[in-house]
Design a protein around this motif. Structure first.
Motif, PDB file in Angstrom:
ATOM      1  N   ARG A 191      13.323  63.289 -30.394  1.00  0.00           N
ATOM      2  CA  ARG A 191      13.157  64.730 -30.465  1.00  0.00           C
ATOM      3  C   ARG A 191      12.785  65.605 -29.232  1.00  0.00           C
ATOM      4  NH1 ARG A 191       9.840  64.316 -36.261  1.00  0.00           N
ATOM      5  NH2 ARG A 191      11.558  63.153 -37.579  1.00  0.00           N
ATOM      6  N   SER A 231      13.997  67.939 -26.046  1.00  0.00           N
ATOM      7  CA  SER A 231      15.321  69.090 -25.779  1.00  0.00           C
ATOM      8  C   SER A 231      16.489  67.841 -25.297  1.00  0.00           C
ATOM      9  CB  SER A 231      14.885  69.845 -24.341  1.00  0.00           C
ATOM     10  OG  SER A 231      15.787  71.023 -23.842  1.00  0.00           O
ATOM     11  N   HIS A 273      14.563  74.272 -25.164  1.00  0.00           N
ATOM     12  CA  HIS A 273      14.470  73.858 -26.140  1.00  0.00           C
ATOM     13  C   HIS A 273      16.065  73.591 -26.399  1.00  0.00           C
ATOM     14  CE1 HIS A 273      13.689  70.236 -29.507  1.00  0.00           C
ATOM     15  NE2 HIS A 273      14.317  70.809 -29.487  1.00  0.00           N
ATOM     16  N   ASP A 278      18.450  71.927 -28.695  1.00  0.00           N
ATOM     17  CA  ASP A 278      18.725  71.059 -30.275  1.00  0.00           C
ATOM     18  C   ASP A 278      20.538  69.826 -30.370  1.00  0.00           C
ATOM     19  OD1 ASP A 278      17.470  68.786 -31.997  1.00  0.00           O
ATOM     20  OD2 ASP A 278      17.659  71.099 -33.867  1.00  0.00           O
ATOM     21  N   GLU A 282      24.230  69.837 -35.032  1.00  0.00           N
ATOM     22  CA  GLU A 282      24.298  69.005 -36.179  1.00  0.00           C
ATOM     23  C   GLU A 282      25.223  67.817 -36.865  1.00  0.00           C
ATOM     24  OE1 GLU A 282      21.967  68.924 -38.790  1.00  0.00           O
ATOM     25  OE2 GLU A 282      20.478  70.500 -37.126  1.00  0.00           O
ATOM     26  N   LYS A 313      24.944  64.980 -34.662  1.00  0.00           N
ATOM     27  CA  LYS A 313      23.627  64.112 -35.565  1.00  0.00           C
ATOM     28  C   LYS A 313      23.943  63.886 -36.862  1.00  0.00           C
ATOM     29  CE  LYS A 313      19.755  67.980 -34.877  1.00  0.00           C
ATOM     30  NZ  LYS A 313      18.581  68.273 -35.409  1.00  0.00           N
TER      31      LYS A 313
END
Length: 379
Positions: free
Chosen positions: A64, A66, A133, A135, A138, A141
């Motif tokens: 979790r 960066s 940060h 991410d 999506e 993921k």
């Protein structure tokens, strides 16, 4: 061809997975920096990043943190090897224009590159990863979740030892040639070492070994190998074009007398040649973007000046690495690498400037300071 066989066989992934596993999650930044440094020697920077970025995604999802926390060290390793270490196109072209022995260039490239990679990679990566940060996208993921249940992919990868052997073999042969030319007496053994240590022969040997160990022994058919190696030649055309244009540019400068005029003008400036090479390369880099083009152009500009002086091979190598340092700094919006990182990391232009551009500038400056310091002890 060597890089494409390494990519298609999964060799780059094996190298990264093993190093991250050995170093541990807490020291994964150092493992990724080292991975980038090794992988970018035979593989183009953009290709290597595309191959290895899934590992960054996996680490960022698991911890979790960066994406920059792990991405900057990998990018630093890739950028250093791409700019400093033969046989990547830029260093090879500069060595050709300036008449530098590749063994010396490789030696000083490593000496300047490792501190640059450490400062710009793990150290700066930890800082910028905590400041910005980024991410994981999506869709990545979701894809990682689907792959979690399948652990068979890693079993199909080639061994870590084999990949290290194949990547390091041409470098060792080239270094043998350089040291053999100094230490060995005239004779058949020296001739053999000189022959197999020539960059062309060393890379041919490495390519043939990779075709056998990563191709034939792993069940790759002749047609598949032909398709793989033919595809690998696609980017070679532009490299040959740029390198050839650099050589033509150098000869035009010499024959027209512009080179002599520039040489006298720059010589009267009182700047050391190492600093002069860095400044010229930096100017071209900022103006047009490509690190490889900046290196070749700067080499063509400074070559007439070097022809006016008698310099040793080590000193020529330091000047060549100084050119590489100048061609690395200040990557911005007219550099294709800037946009590659921007898209793969899904960052804004502002964050890309704060991370990628600063990282590239740190690499160039640290490398230059190392080379400039060494120039006071080498004539």
């Amino acid at each position: 061809m060597f890089g494409e066989v390494l990519r298609a066989s999964g060799g780059a992934e094996r190298l990264a997975f093993t190093l991250v596993d050995k170093f541990g999650e807490k020291r994964a930044q150092w493992a990724l920096g080292l991975t980038g440094f090794i992988v970018a020697i035979p593989v183009f920077l953009d290709v290597a990043l595309v191959i290895l970025i899934p590992i960054l995604y996996s680490l960022a999802i698991r911890t979790r943190k960066s994406l920059l926390y792990y991405g900057i060290p990998l990018l630093a390793g890739l950028a250093v090897a791409h700019s400093f270490i033969p046989p990547t196109p830029g260093p090879i072209a500069v060595a050709s224009v300036l008449g530098v022995d590749l063994g010396w260039m490789m030696l000083f490239g490593v000496i300047a590159g490792i501190p640059a990679m450490i400062v710009a990679g793990p150290i700066f990566g930890r800082y910028i990863g905590n400041k910005i940060h980024v991410d994981v996208p999506e869709h990545i993921k979701e894809e990682e979740e689907r792959k979690k249940a399948n652990n068979e992919e890693g079993k199909l990868l080639p061994s870590f030892g084999m990949i290290c052997f194949l990547i390091l073999s041409p470098l060792v042969l080239i270094l043998f040639n350089t040291t053999g030319g100094i230490l060995l007496k005239e004779g058949i053994f020296k001739e053999v070492v000189t022959f197999i240590g020539h960059p062309f022969v060393a890379l041919i040997i490495a390519t043939l070994l990779s075709m056998y160990f990563l191709g034939k022994r792993r069940g790759v058919t002749k047609n598949e190998m032909q398709s793989m190696t033919t595809k690998a030649l696609e980017p070679a055309g532009i490299v040959i074009l740029i390198t050839g244009a650099g050589g033509v540019f150098k000869e035009v400068l010499i024959e027209s007398g512009v080179g002599d005029a520039m040489g006298e003008l720059m010589a009267s400036s009182g700047f050391p040649l190492v600093l002069l090479a860095f400044l010229i390369s930096t100017f071209v880099r900022v103006a047009q973007g490509s690190a490889t083009v900046a290196m070749i152009t700067a080499a063509g500009l400074i070559s007439p000046i070097l022809d006016m002086t008698e310099l040793s091979q080590p000193m020529l190598a330091l000047i060549a690495i100084s050119i590489a340092c100048g061609a690395t700094v200040l990557s911005h919006v007219n550099d294709s690498g800037f946009w590659l990182v921007n898209r793969l990391f899904a960052m804004t232009e502002k964050d890309t400037l704060k991370s990628w551009t600063v990282m590239e500038t740190i690499i160039g400056l640290v490398g230059f300071f190392v080379v400039f310091g060494l120039s006071f002890f080498i004539s």
